[in-house]
Design an enzyme around this catalytic site. Structure first.
Site, PDB file in Angstrom:
ATOM      1  N   TYR A   1      -0.401   8.705  -2.608  1.00  0.00           N
ATOM      2  CA  TYR A   1      -0.247   8.452  -4.037  1.00  0.00           C
ATOM      3  C   TYR A   1      -1.433   9.046  -4.813  1.00  0.00           C
ATOM      4  O   TYR A   1      -1.337   9.279  -6.008  1.00  0.00           O
ATOM      5  CB  TYR A   1      -0.243   6.947  -4.318  1.00  0.00           C
TER       6      TYR A   1
ATOM      7  N   GLU B   1      -6.719   9.267   8.898  1.00  0.00           N
ATOM      8  CA  GLU B   1      -5.391   9.236   9.536  1.00  0.00           C
ATOM      9  C   GLU B   1      -5.390  10.007  10.850  1.00  0.00           C
ATOM     10  O   GLU B   1      -4.599   9.729  11.743  1.00  0.00           O
ATOM     11  CB  GLU B   1      -4.326   9.736   8.561  1.00  0.00           C
TER      12      GLU B   1
ATOM     13  N   ASP C   1       0.850  -1.193   0.000  1.00  0.00           N
ATOM     14  CA  ASP C   1       0.000   0.000   0.000  1.00  0.00           C
ATOM     15  C   ASP C   1       0.886   1.244   0.000  1.00  0.00           C
ATOM     16  O   ASP C   1       2.066   1.186   0.340  1.00  0.00           O
ATOM     17  CB  ASP C   1      -0.916   0.007   1.239  1.00  0.00           C
ATOM     18  N   SER C   2       0.270   2.366  -0.362  1.00  0.00           N
ATOM     19  CA  SER C   2       1.003   3.629  -0.352  1.00  0.00           C
ATOM     20  C   SER C   2       1.348   4.049   1.082  1.00  0.00           C
ATOM     21  O   SER C   2       2.233   4.859   1.291  1.00  0.00           O
ATOM     22  CB  SER C   2       0.159   4.717  -1.017  1.00  0.00           C
TER      23      SER C   2
ATOM     24  N   CYS D   1      -3.669  -1.000  -2.323  1.00  0.00           N
ATOM     25  CA  CYS D   1      -3.908   0.397  -2.686  1.00  0.00           C
ATOM     26  C   CYS D   1      -4.730   0.467  -3.985  1.00  0.00           C
ATOM     27  O   CYS D   1      -4.321  -0.068  -5.022  1.00  0.00           O
ATOM     28  CB  CYS D   1      -2.564   1.082  -2.889  1.00  0.00           C
ATOM     29  N   ASN D   2      -5.852   1.147  -3.906  1.00  0.00           N
ATOM     30  CA  ASN D   2      -6.712   1.296  -5.094  1.00  0.00           C
ATOM     31  C   ASN D   2      -6.021   2.119  -6.168  1.00  0.00           C
ATOM     32  O   ASN D   2      -6.140   1.833  -7.360  1.00  0.00           O
ATOM     33  CB  ASN D   2      -8.017   1.971  -4.705  1.00  0.00           C
TER      34      ASN D   2
ATOM     35  N   CYS E   1     -10.920   3.051  -1.814  1.00  0.00           N
ATOM     36  CA  CYS E   1      -9.719   3.611  -1.193  1.00  0.00           C
ATOM     37  C   CYS E   1      -9.516   2.860   0.121  1.00  0.00           C
ATOM     38  O   CYS E   1     -10.491   2.599   0.843  1.00  0.00           O
ATOM     39  CB  CYS E   1      -9.915   5.100  -0.928  1.00  0.00           C
ATOM     40  N   THR E   2      -8.262   2.528   0.378  1.00  0.00           N
ATOM     41  CA  THR E   2      -7.942   1.719   1.566  1.00  0.00           C
ATOM     42  C   THR E   2      -8.490   2.289   2.872  1.00  0.00           C
ATOM     43  O   THR E   2      -8.777   1.553   3.803  1.00  0.00           O
ATOM     44  CB  THR E   2      -6.414   1.624   1.711  1.00  0.00           C
ATOM     45  N   HIS E   3      -8.591   3.617   2.949  1.00  0.00           N
ATOM     46  CA  HIS E   3      -8.962   4.248   4.216  1.00  0.00           C
ATOM     47  C   HIS E   3     -10.467   4.211   4.502  1.00  0.00           C
ATOM     48  O   HIS E   3     -10.884   4.332   5.642  1.00  0.00           O
ATOM     49  CB  HIS E   3      -8.526   5.720   4.216  1.00  0.00           C
TER      50      HIS E   3
HETATM   51  N1  DGL Z   1      -3.978   3.840  -0.454  1.00  0.00           N
HETATM   52  C1  DGL Z   1      -4.598   4.846  -1.266  1.00  0.00           C
HETATM   53  C2  DGL Z   1      -5.741   4.203  -2.076  1.00  0.00           C
HETATM   54  O1  DGL Z   1      -6.300   3.179  -1.729  1.00  0.00           O
HETATM   55  C3  DGL Z   1      -5.101   6.021  -0.444  1.00  0.00           C
HETATM   56  C4  DGL Z   1      -4.017   6.897   0.136  1.00  0.00           C
HETATM   57  C5  DGL Z   1      -3.158   7.570  -0.921  1.00  0.00           C
HETATM   58  O2  DGL Z   1      -3.620   8.545  -1.562  1.00  0.00           O
HETATM   59  O3  DGL Z   1      -2.035   7.126  -1.113  1.00  0.00           O
HETATM   60  O4  DGL Z   1      -6.094   4.741  -3.117  1.00  0.00           O
END
Ligand code: DGL
Length: 248
Positions: A39, A150, A7-8, A70-71, A180-182
């Site tokens: 990202y 976060e 993941d990012s 990460c999406n 999105c992961t969050h």
């Molecule tokens: N992990 C990213 C996603 O799932 C979200 C956080 C980022 O912008 O890096 O798209």
């Protein structure tokens, strides 16, 4: 199976949580690029370059499979990661679209896709969903949710105001893809906002569903070995991981 999860940053822990609850893997190695997150506001070439560097990192571990939690990376860099990797690489976008299709049998259903700016601009979910026969697809870049999660803002006034800001004009959808992961961390607030009839699609659960269709998992691993790595401040990532995974 020995699994790598990329993941990012810290968000991919939500995907690890789903994987752990299904006890599918003997060993999970997580890498979060915390030094360069987010990202979701970066351009395609940068995302691809970082993703290939993650593959190089994983080459130290002789993995059987890599899951891109990460999406944003799944939307842009899957092909390039596969070309650089010695093991299979699976992303969350295809899995998420398939999970939406499993949940919605009516092809006229309205699907709302949420994600970072980059994920939404890539149109990756729209392409997958259209291939599956869905045409009523609405998309929204909801990047503000990332720093809020976060900051551990999972409810309350600020979140309610942000939901209103993004969705006051939005038609209530039959399904929302949490692209999105969050976003799984604010799933309760989203469910309450859209109502109980809206199905929420979570990347972690979607990837488990996808894996169970593709592979035969004959053993359950109740206590898998977990290792967390980060490009910056790995201790902070380990702390969040323990908290989100209820390991403390
Ligand atoms: N992990 C990213 C996603 O799932 C979200 C956080 C980022 O912008 O890096 O798209």
């Amino acid at each position: 199976m020995k699994l790598g999860v990329f993941d990012s940053g810290i968000g991919g822990i939500t995907v690890v949580k789903s994987l752990l609850s299904h006890e599918l893997f003997e060993e999970i190695i997580y890498f979060g690029d915390t030094a360069r997150v987010p990202y979701g506001i970066k351009d395609k070439n940068t995302i691809i370059r970082y993703a290939i560097e993650a593959i190089e990192f994983f080459k130290n571990f002789e993995l059987d499979l890599i899951i891109v939690a990460c999406n944003t990376v799944s939307a842009y860099a899957l092909q390039e990661m596969r070309e650089s990797s010695t093991c299979p690489v699976i992303g969350v976008v295809e899995a998420g679209a398939l999970a939406a299709a499993n949940a919605l049998h009516n092809k006229d259903a309205n699907i709302l896709v949420l994600g970072t700016k980059a994920t939404i601009n890539s149109k990756a979910y729209e392409k997958e969903l259209m291939q599956l026969g869905y045409k009523n697809i609405d998309v929204k870049a909801t990047g503000l949710f990332v720093p809020m999660v976060e900051e551990e803002i999972y409810e309350g006034e600020i979140l309610q105001a942000t939901l209103k800001h993004y969705f006051s004009e939005t038609q209530i959808p039959h399904a929302v893809i949490l692209g999105c992961t969050h976003f799984p961390l604010i799933a309760n607030a989203l469910q309450e906002y859209f109502g109980a009839n809206t199905v929420l699609i979570h990347s972690g659960d979607a990837i488990v569903e996808h894996l169970e269709k593709q592979f035969i998992f004959s053993t359950k691993y109740k206590n898998p070995k977990l290792q967390f790595f980060a490009s910056e401040n790995p201790e902070a990532l380990r702390k969040v991981a323990k908290k989100w995974l209820n390991l403390i």
